[in-house]
Design a protein around this motif. Structure first.
Motif, PDB file in Angstrom:
ATOM      1  N   VAL A   1      29.618  55.668 -83.887  1.00 58.87           N
ATOM      2  CA  VAL A   1      29.334  54.228 -83.949  1.00 58.87           C
ATOM      3  C   VAL A   1      30.573  53.363 -83.696  1.00 58.87           C
ATOM      4  O   VAL A   1      30.517  52.438 -82.879  1.00 58.87           O
ATOM      5  CB  VAL A   1      28.636  53.868 -85.280  1.00 58.87           C
ATOM      6  CG1 VAL A   1      28.655  52.374 -85.506  1.00 58.87           C
ATOM      7  CG2 VAL A   1      27.200  54.369 -85.256  1.00 58.87           C
TER       8      VAL A   1
ATOM      9  N   GLU B   1      28.250  62.593 -87.687  1.00 61.30           N
ATOM     10  CA  GLU B   1      28.375  62.323 -86.258  1.00 61.30           C
ATOM     11  C   GLU B   1      28.087  60.863 -85.927  1.00 61.30           C
ATOM     12  O   GLU B   1      28.723  60.275 -85.057  1.00 61.30           O
ATOM     13  CB  GLU B   1      27.450  63.265 -85.481  1.00 61.30           C
ATOM     14  CG  GLU B   1      27.956  64.695 -85.532  1.00 61.30           C
ATOM     15  CD  GLU B   1      26.930  65.713 -85.083  1.00 61.30           C
ATOM     16  OE1 GLU B   1      27.322  66.791 -84.645  1.00 61.30           O
ATOM     17  OE2 GLU B   1      25.715  65.426 -85.184  1.00 61.30           O
ATOM     18  N   TRP B   2      27.159  60.297 -86.669  1.00 64.92           N
ATOM     19  CA  TRP B   2      26.934  58.840 -86.533  1.00 64.92           C
ATOM     20  C   TRP B   2      28.228  58.097 -86.802  1.00 64.92           C
ATOM     21  O   TRP B   2      28.633  57.224 -86.048  1.00 64.92           O
ATOM     22  CB  TRP B   2      25.902  58.387 -87.571  1.00 64.92           C
ATOM     23  CG  TRP B   2      24.495  58.369 -87.107  1.00 64.92           C
ATOM     24  CD1 TRP B   2      23.612  59.402 -87.166  1.00 64.92           C
ATOM     25  CD2 TRP B   2      23.789  57.275 -86.542  1.00 64.92           C
ATOM     26  NE1 TRP B   2      22.401  59.010 -86.666  1.00 64.92           N
ATOM     27  CE2 TRP B   2      22.478  57.710 -86.280  1.00 64.92           C
ATOM     28  CE3 TRP B   2      24.129  55.960 -86.224  1.00 64.92           C
ATOM     29  CZ2 TRP B   2      21.512  56.889 -85.720  1.00 64.92           C
ATOM     30  CZ3 TRP B   2      23.172  55.136 -85.674  1.00 64.92           C
ATOM     31  CH2 TRP B   2      21.875  55.607 -85.422  1.00 64.92           C
TER      32      TRP B   2
ATOM     33  N   VAL C   1      18.496  60.055 -80.431  1.00 64.36           N
ATOM     34  CA  VAL C   1      19.632  59.205 -80.800  1.00 64.36           C
ATOM     35  C   VAL C   1      20.892  59.664 -80.078  1.00 64.36           C
ATOM     36  O   VAL C   1      21.655  58.861 -79.520  1.00 64.36           O
ATOM     37  CB  VAL C   1      19.843  59.235 -82.324  1.00 64.36           C
ATOM     38  CG1 VAL C   1      20.992  58.328 -82.699  1.00 64.36           C
ATOM     39  CG2 VAL C   1      18.581  58.822 -83.025  1.00 64.36           C
TER      40      VAL C   1
ATOM     41  N   ASP D   1      18.961  66.482 -84.217  1.00 67.05           N
ATOM     42  CA  ASP D   1      19.621  65.260 -83.749  1.00 67.05           C
ATOM     43  C   ASP D   1      20.892  65.028 -84.571  1.00 67.05           C
ATOM     44  O   ASP D   1      21.247  65.830 -85.429  1.00 67.05           O
ATOM     45  CB  ASP D   1      18.652  64.076 -83.894  1.00 67.05           C
ATOM     46  CG  ASP D   1      18.921  63.023 -82.820  1.00 67.05           C
ATOM     47  OD1 ASP D   1      20.046  62.998 -82.304  1.00 67.05           O
ATOM     48  OD2 ASP D   1      18.005  62.254 -82.502  1.00 67.05           O
ATOM     49  N   LEU D   2      21.558  63.912 -84.280  1.00 63.84           N
ATOM     50  CA  LEU D   2      22.847  63.642 -84.922  1.00 63.84           C
ATOM     51  C   LEU D   2      22.713  63.600 -86.448  1.00 63.84           C
ATOM     52  O   LEU D   2      21.745  63.101 -86.982  1.00 63.84           O
ATOM     53  CB  LEU D   2      23.386  62.296 -84.447  1.00 63.84           C
ATOM     54  CG  LEU D   2      23.701  62.176 -82.969  1.00 63.84           C
ATOM     55  CD1 LEU D   2      24.440  60.885 -82.713  1.00 63.84           C
ATOM     56  CD2 LEU D   2      24.527  63.349 -82.497  1.00 63.84           C
ATOM     57  N   ASN D   3      23.747  64.118 -87.116  1.00 59.78           N
ATOM     58  CA  ASN D   3      23.766  63.968 -88.563  1.00 59.78           C
ATOM     59  C   ASN D   3      24.635  62.772 -88.932  1.00 59.78           C
ATOM     60  O   ASN D   3      25.228  62.124 -88.067  1.00 59.78           O
ATOM     61  CB  ASN D   3      24.265  65.251 -89.240  1.00 59.78           C
ATOM     62  CG  ASN D   3      25.657  65.625 -88.789  1.00 59.78           C
ATOM     63  OD1 ASN D   3      26.469  64.756 -88.508  1.00 59.78           O
ATOM     64  ND2 ASN D   3      25.939  66.907 -88.707  1.00 59.78           N
ATOM     65  N   PHE D   4      24.719  62.501 -90.220  1.00 63.84           N
ATOM     66  CA  PHE D   4      25.381  61.283 -90.664  1.00 63.84           C
ATOM     67  C   PHE D   4      26.842  61.237 -90.221  1.00 63.84           C
ATOM     68  O   PHE D   4      27.347  60.220 -89.744  1.00 63.84           O
ATOM     69  CB  PHE D   4      25.297  61.178 -92.189  1.00 63.84           C
ATOM     70  CG  PHE D   4      25.995  59.980 -92.739  1.00 63.84           C
ATOM     71  CD1 PHE D   4      25.490  58.701 -92.506  1.00 63.84           C
ATOM     72  CD2 PHE D   4      27.162  60.108 -93.471  1.00 63.84           C
ATOM     73  CE1 PHE D   4      26.131  57.589 -93.003  1.00 63.84           C
ATOM     74  CE2 PHE D   4      27.818  58.997 -93.967  1.00 63.84           C
ATOM     75  CZ  PHE D   4      27.301  57.744 -93.733  1.00 63.84           C
TER      76      PHE D   4
ATOM     77  N   PHE E   1      23.444  57.520 -77.397  1.00 63.68           N
ATOM     78  CA  PHE E   1      24.903  57.454 -77.430  1.00 63.68           C
ATOM     79  C   PHE E   1      25.507  58.021 -76.143  1.00 63.68           C
ATOM     80  O   PHE E   1      26.452  57.486 -75.583  1.00 63.68           O
ATOM     81  CB  PHE E   1      25.450  58.227 -78.634  1.00 63.68           C
ATOM     82  CG  PHE E   1      25.365  57.457 -79.912  1.00 63.68           C
ATOM     83  CD1 PHE E   1      26.107  56.298 -80.080  1.00 63.68           C
ATOM     84  CD2 PHE E   1      24.556  57.874 -80.946  1.00 63.68           C
ATOM     85  CE1 PHE E   1      26.036  55.579 -81.261  1.00 63.68           C
ATOM     86  CE2 PHE E   1      24.475  57.158 -82.118  1.00 63.68           C
ATOM     87  CZ  PHE E   1      25.220  56.008 -82.279  1.00 63.68           C
TER      88      PHE E   1
END
Lengths: 100, 522, 637
Positions: free
Chosen positions: B462, B457-458, B377, B452-455, B381
């Motif tokens: 985004v 970072e999302w 993911v 991977d990305l955590n919440f 990005f």
């Protein structure tokens, strides 16, 4: 009534004593006291001028100076106490923190 | 009551300042306290963003002048007033600022562990400074914000930066100061010699200045802004500052601070001294084109990802300057849009670099490879952001670059061709970096275990990616807001001043001072 | 009624989003079917569009769709606008038709790969961009697709990023394309400068009146656009990325690097043919580049031993044919060859993929041989494709290649030399493609016993698309039969987009002779291949030994890659490093540092005054105060 010059001479003497105290003495507390003497010398000069020029301005300023002097003494003594706690000494010659 | 009747700008500018002081009330000695500080800072920055959104909503797209204007006396004796307002040139940059700040706060949630409160205060003060620069319509106010902003940035680099942070912070400070001082001299000259006796920017903009005098005034302003941009060859502070700054610092630095330079050129240097600007245009365009190519070439051989992104900024900002000095509508509109685009893409790139740095504690390209296997993911990005940055059509960078180049071409084909080559070079350095970081073989043992990305970072990435697509596919709303102001700006910079009769002199400060000293003399 | 253009465009995008949201969870089978269904749907929509166009009178065959205003600044405006005219219609049919078959094929080929969902997402994205490219109604939307397919190609070549060479090849492809795009962009800016718009209808409509035929600006625009095409369509000097692109999965090579993306340049030039007509110089350059490319690439294909590389050079060579056709003004022949080439080259690649699939990834032809028995369907269909590409009557390649050769000879832009180049290329084509067939499917099997035991024909999901394409490779050319009046349906259909057909001056006898010659060339080539690689195995090697230097030169692809590396890549890297180390860190910083050092020196001197003792400051203040008093009182006298 004594002429203005007399008052001014006293004031100048007091001021000189203060200056010499700041420059010569090593104890911080004495230095702070000398500063107070200088301030009071200035006060004296203001009062005398005010009296002889028939103006309230001089007295007005003196009240300001007294207030400031009181604050200054409080802050100054607080600093002295802190310095003493940190360095166990009140000798100005041992303090050169202004120099990096 | 209409939206425009509220003092929205004042609220927006000073809310972060207020928030910064409010943070002082919160203890940050333990972890829970730190959390409270972060949350409070985030809330303040979000409210600021909402206010700016309201401004965007209330903004009249078809009106070219200043909007939401507030004006009050400040120091009337020297002609200093509190005068703020915004137009289509400052609006996008304001939104960019209020948009990036909450994201950086959110990003540093776990990164900053020491002096949490102090850090967030610095960030919020910085926001006030940046917003202030973009809305000030008074030289004095402008200068206060301009300089005031340096201090929190200096602290952010110097306190939370990397190993050579002090060197970088001092270098950053000195470079910018050197430029600012020149600008100050020019501002004072304008105030005292131009015969207006006021610091009001709009008044100065409406008064033509003798072309014979414009040269050095323009040079003083332009040099100050060129250092900030940074225009080649004044750029060497940038890589150091970026590499040493913490991620949030880099994001703000690249995203907003650099735009102050181009904004200053656009708002002050060029319209105040149009004749000189046209005379200097060729030199500045040459420097911009050199910057575009030079930045890209040097970025290509960097081993540190962050430094690569920093040099890519030199290249991108060269495009903006080129657009402005093409003196065309396409160039100017594209230039403003590209400022925003660069803020978004480069900001996002720095955030992304920060994300792998906080996992791996290195930024050397050679330490990576095959990350895409471990962090799919994240890789998506990263790829989208990098492509946005190199101007792939459909993403944000393209619209700006394309319009700038179209504007440049209509002025000079050689400059256009040279600048277009930057497009090829950008693809090379960015893709080569992507290839070596994300792909190129299977990941090493350490790299294959990266999470991977955590919440959180999302949530940070985004909105940025959404904006990249939005600005790339449907830039019409924002272009529509920029265009009228850009057109007005173009009229301003294209006006011709032949001669101005020598100005009436205003009293100089020495005169004022000596007249008051006279009373002391017996 | 649903807008067909929107349907064509957005079905692949819809497939992409479904897979992006659900594909990861629901697995490879789901992803494969969704992606294939999306493209099949797009194909049906493209058919619908085609039928709709047919229903209109020839001059009115144009459907439009404007989604929104994309970049409106002042008087300059670019719309996200799309149009379906006969040219776009042919392209969409090829893209979605061949694309759908390749999607189905991929389900078998990529079975078990851990990135299969990602693969289908990329593939759908690619089709979307390719459709954007051919449907755009202005240069900028075309450019969006242009860059988008380049991106997908980058991602798909580097799909197996575990292999470093794959990533390197992907980057190489993108960068070489970007070099082409650089020229293309400059061309666009010149068009903006001249016309003030990028809209096809306006630019092409006004071109004959606005631009002076043969003027420098017309030539510049055309050459720059064409330079863009050389990047995308792998022509000299930017062709070197295509052979390396074979690092990608084989269906990708079939779809992107044979059937669709690489033909984008041909499409673009055909689309802008009105501009090219205005510049005879540019037309000549186009024809020469095409002719040289087709010869160079075909000669390299003769000696390569990697099955996919042979096909890659063959693609470059066939693209050379199309470009040659464009250069001699035979636009509809170029598009015709583009279409038939999409059929047989996609088939060849998929056949090669089928071979590679059953040999667990082996691509070296010297290790194959005799696969005919084990892979009957693959062998059969590949042979059909080979006959088609060699140009044997009555397969698809025969008609399209013949149309090009005929125009090369007779067109006002053509000439005997162009015809000779094409004919020589045709000979080499027949040789190298049958060398491939013979070495792979016939003769002695060079596989290890172990591999031989595991040989198996590919699953039906892979062989069915092969058979479908084989049918098209046979019959695809029958829409463009010359000579018989009205039988050139293809050219007639394209006429509204590409200008009227040069009807009438087809001289029947001459044309029949030409056809006979090209058929003879094809058969001769096949015979040579047969002699060298079947009857007398090692016959090829004997020639290689006779001219070893020539052989090495060709085998090493004329050292073009090395030349690029030596002349461009290394110097740029060196200069960049020098700039950074010597100029940035050296010159600028040390001169700034020098100023800093000077200030520091003064500071060091001044520092002596700062003792840090309060007393010395007090004395200084006193002295200062006295000085001020003296100054103020000095005027009192």
């Amino acid at each position: 009534m004594a002429p203005l010059e007399h008052y001014l001479i006293v004031s100048a003497l007091l001021f000189t004593i203060g200056v010499m105290g700041v420059i010569v003495r090593r104890n911080v507390i004495v230095v702070v006291m000398s500063i107070e003497i200088m301030l009071n010398a200035a006060n004296l000069a203001f009062i005398s001028f005010g009296r002889f020029l028939d103006s309230m301005d001089g007295q007005l300023i003196v009240f300001f100076v007294m207030a400031v002097a009181a604050a200054e003494a409080a802050v100054g003594l607080a600093i002295v106490i802190l310095i003493y706690r940190n360095r166990e000494s009140t000798d100005v010659d041992e303090m050169n923190l202004l120099k990096l | 009551m209409a939206l425009t009747d509220y003092p929205l700008i004042t609220w927006m500018v000073f809310l972060p300042l207020l928030g910064g002081f409010a943070l002082m009330l919160i203890q940050d000695s333990d972890e829970a306290g730190g959390q409270r500080v972060r949350a409070a800072a985030l809330i303040f920055s979000l409210i600021t963003f909402l206010i700016s959104a309201a401004i965007y909503y209330g903004f009249q797209a078809d009106f070219a002048g200043m909007q939401f204007v507030e004006r009050g006396q400040w120091i009337p004796r020297f002609g200093i007033s509190y005068h703020v307002g915004l137009d289509g040139i400052s609006l996008p940059l304001i939104l960019l600022t209020t948009f990036l700040t909450p994201l950086t706060i959110l990003f540093s949630w776990r990164d900053i562990k020491s002096r949490v409160r102090f850090y967030h205060m610095a960030l919020l003060f910085l926001e006030t400074g940046m917003l202030g620069v973009f809305v000030s319509l008074d030289f004095f106010l402008f200068y206060v914000f301009w300089e005031g902003m340096l201090i929190p940035m200096y602290l952010i680099i110097g306190v939370w930066g990397g190993t050579r942070r002090i060197y970088a912070a001092v270098k950053f400070f000195l470079y910018t100061m050197a430029g600012s001082v020149l600008m100050l001299v020019a501002i004072l000259w304008l105030h005292f010699e131009a015969g207006t006796g006021t610091f009001d920017i709009l008044v100065h903009l409406s008064r033509p200045i003798d072309p014979a005098l414009q040269g050095w005034l323009f040079a003083a302003f332009a040099l100050s802004f060129a250092i900030k941009v940074p225009l080649f060859p004044f750029h060497t502070w940038l890589p150091d500052a970026h590499v040493e700054a913490p991620t949030a610092g880099s994001v703000i630095l690249a995203g907003v601070l650099l735009k102050m330079g181009t904004y200053g050129l656009m708002r002050l240097a060029m319209p105040l001294f149009p004749t000189a600007a046209r005379e200097f245009a060729t030199i500045i365009m040459v420097l911009a084109v050199i910057g575009i190519i030079y930045g890209a070439l040097v970025a290509m051989v960097q081993q540190d990802i962050k430094k690569l992104v920093a040099y890519s900024s030199v290249s991108h900002l060269g495009f903006v300057v080129l657009g402005l000095f093409s003196f065309t509508l396409l160039g100017a509109t594209g230039g403003v849009l590209q400022m925003v685009n660069h803020g978004i893409s480069t900001g996002a790139l720095f955030l992304i670099v920060g994300m792998i740095y906080s996992r791996r504690h290195t930024r050397q390209i050679e330490d990576f490879g095959g990350i895409a296997r471990a962090m799919p993911v994240f890789s998506i990005f990263f790829v989208i952001t990098a492509l946005g940055s190199i101007g792939l059509p459909g993403l944000n960078g393209f619209v700006g670059e394309f319009t700038i180049l179209a504007g440049t071409f209509s002025r000079s084909i050689p400059f256009g061709v040279a600048a277009t080559s930057g497009v090829v070079l950008a693809a090379i350095y960015m893709l080569w970096m992507l290839q070596r970081v994300l792909f190129n073989g299977e990941p090493s043992r350490v790299n294959s275990r990266l999470p991977d990305l955590n919440f959180r970072e999302w949530v940070v990435l985004v909105p940025l990616v959404v904006l990249m697509f939005w600005l790339g596919l449907y830039p019409k709303p924002i272009l529509g807001k920029i265009e009228p102001s850009a057109q007005a700006w173009l009229r301003q910079v294209n006006r011709r001043v032949l001669r101005v009769e020598s100005p009436r002199k205003a009293p100089l400060p020495q005169a004022v001072l000596s007249s008051s000293l006279k009373g002391l003399r017996p | 009624m649903m807008n067909l253009i929107a349907l064509i465009l957005f079905l692949p995008l819809a497939g992409l989003f479904v897979n992006l949201l659900f594909g990861w969870k629901l697995g490879e089978k789901f992803a494969g079917w969704v992606a294939s269904a999306a493209i099949s749907g797009a194909f049906l929509a493209a058919m619908g569009g085609f039928v709709r166009l047919i229903g209109l009178p020839p001059e009115a065959r144009l459907l439009r769709l404007v989604l929104f205003e994309w970049i409106p600044i002042g008087g300059f405006q670019v719309n996200a606008g799309f149009m379906l005219d006969p040219l776009s219609s042919v392209m969409t049919l090829v893209i979605t038709g061949v694309g759908a078959l390749i999607h189905f094929y991929s389900m078998g080929y990529m079975h078990g790969d851990r990135g299969v969902v990602r693969y289908f997402i990329y593939l759908n994205l690619f089709v979307f961009f390719m459709l954007t490219l051919v449907l755009g109604d202005n240069f900028l939307v075309l450019f969006v697709g242009w860059e988008g397919v380049g991106l997908c190609s980058y991602l798909l070549i580097g799909f197996w990023f575990g292999r470093e060479s794959a990533c390197e090849a992907g980057k190489k492809a993108f960068v070489f394309n970007r070099v082409g795009d650089f020229c293309f962009l400059i061309g666009l800016f010149l068009i903006i400068g001249v016309f003030g718009t990028l809209d096809f209808a306006e630019v092409l409509g006004r071109a004959p009146t606005t631009l002076v035929a043969g003027s420098g600006i017309a030539t510049a625009i055309c050459l720059l656009l064409f330079a863009g095409a050389t990047g995308k369509s792998a022509q000299i000097p930017l062709y070197v990325w295509l052979p390396d692109a074979m690092e990608g999965p084989t269906p990708v090579s079939a779809l992107i690097h044979a059937a669709t993306m690489v033909t984008a340049g041909v499409y673009m030039v055909a689309r802008a043919y009105v501009l090219f007509e205005l510049s005879p110089v540019a037309m000549n350059v186009v024809a020469i580049v095409g002719a040289v490319t087709l010869l160079v690439a075909a000669s390299i294909a003769l000696v390569q031993t990697d099955i996919k590389r042979v096909l890659a050079y063959s693609t470059v060579s066939q693209l050379g044919y199309m470009v040659l056709a464009l250069g001699v003004g035979a636009y509809s022949a170029a598009i015709f060859h583009l279409m038939t080439h999409a059929f047989f080259k996609a088939l060849l690649f998929m056949g090669a993929g089928s071979v590679i699939h059953s040999l667990d990834g082996e691509q070296e032809m010297n290790k194959m041989g005799g696969l005919n028995a084990a892979l009957p369907v693959t062998s059969m269909t590949c042979t059909i494709a080979a006959l088609a590409i060699a140009g044997v009557f009555p397969l698809a390649g025969f008609f399209s290649k013949d149309a090009i050769l005929y125009s090369a000879m007779t067109s006002e832009h053509g000439g005997v030399l162009f015809w000779l180049a094409g004919a020589a290329g045709a000979l080499m084509t027949a040789i190298y493609i049958f060398r491939l067939i013979f070495k792979t499917f016939h003769g002695k099997c060079n596989l290890t016993m172990e591999t031989q035991a595991r040989l198996h024909e590919s699953p039906r999901v892979m062989t069915l698309p092969l058979q479908a394409l084989a049918g098209l490779s046979i019959a695809g050319g029958w829409v463009g039969i010359p000579l018989i009046p009205g039988a050139d349906i293809f050219g007639g259909f394209l006429a509204p987009s590409l200008g009227g057909l040069a009807e009438g001056h087809h001289e029947a006898l001459f044309e029949v002779i030409m056809m006979a010659i090209s058929l003879a060339i094809a058969l001769l080539g096949i015979y040579i291949a047969y002699k060298l690689f079947v009857r007398n195995v090692g016959g090829g090697a004997a020639y290689a030994e006779r001219w070893p230097r020539l052989y090495r030169l060709v085998l090493n692809k004329y050292y073009v890659d090395e030349a690029y590396d030596y002349m461009i890549i290394q110097p740029v890297k060196r200069i960049s490093t020098r700039l950074w180390k010597d100029f940035d860190d050296g010159f600028v910083d040390s001169s700034v540092g020098g100023v800093g050092g000077f200030v520091r020196l003064i500071g060091a001197a001044a520092r002596q005054l700062q003792t840090g003792y309060v007393k010395s400051y007090a004395i200084t203040m006193l002295v200062g105060a006295l000085a001020v008093i003296l100054y103020l009182t000095s005027g009192m006298k």
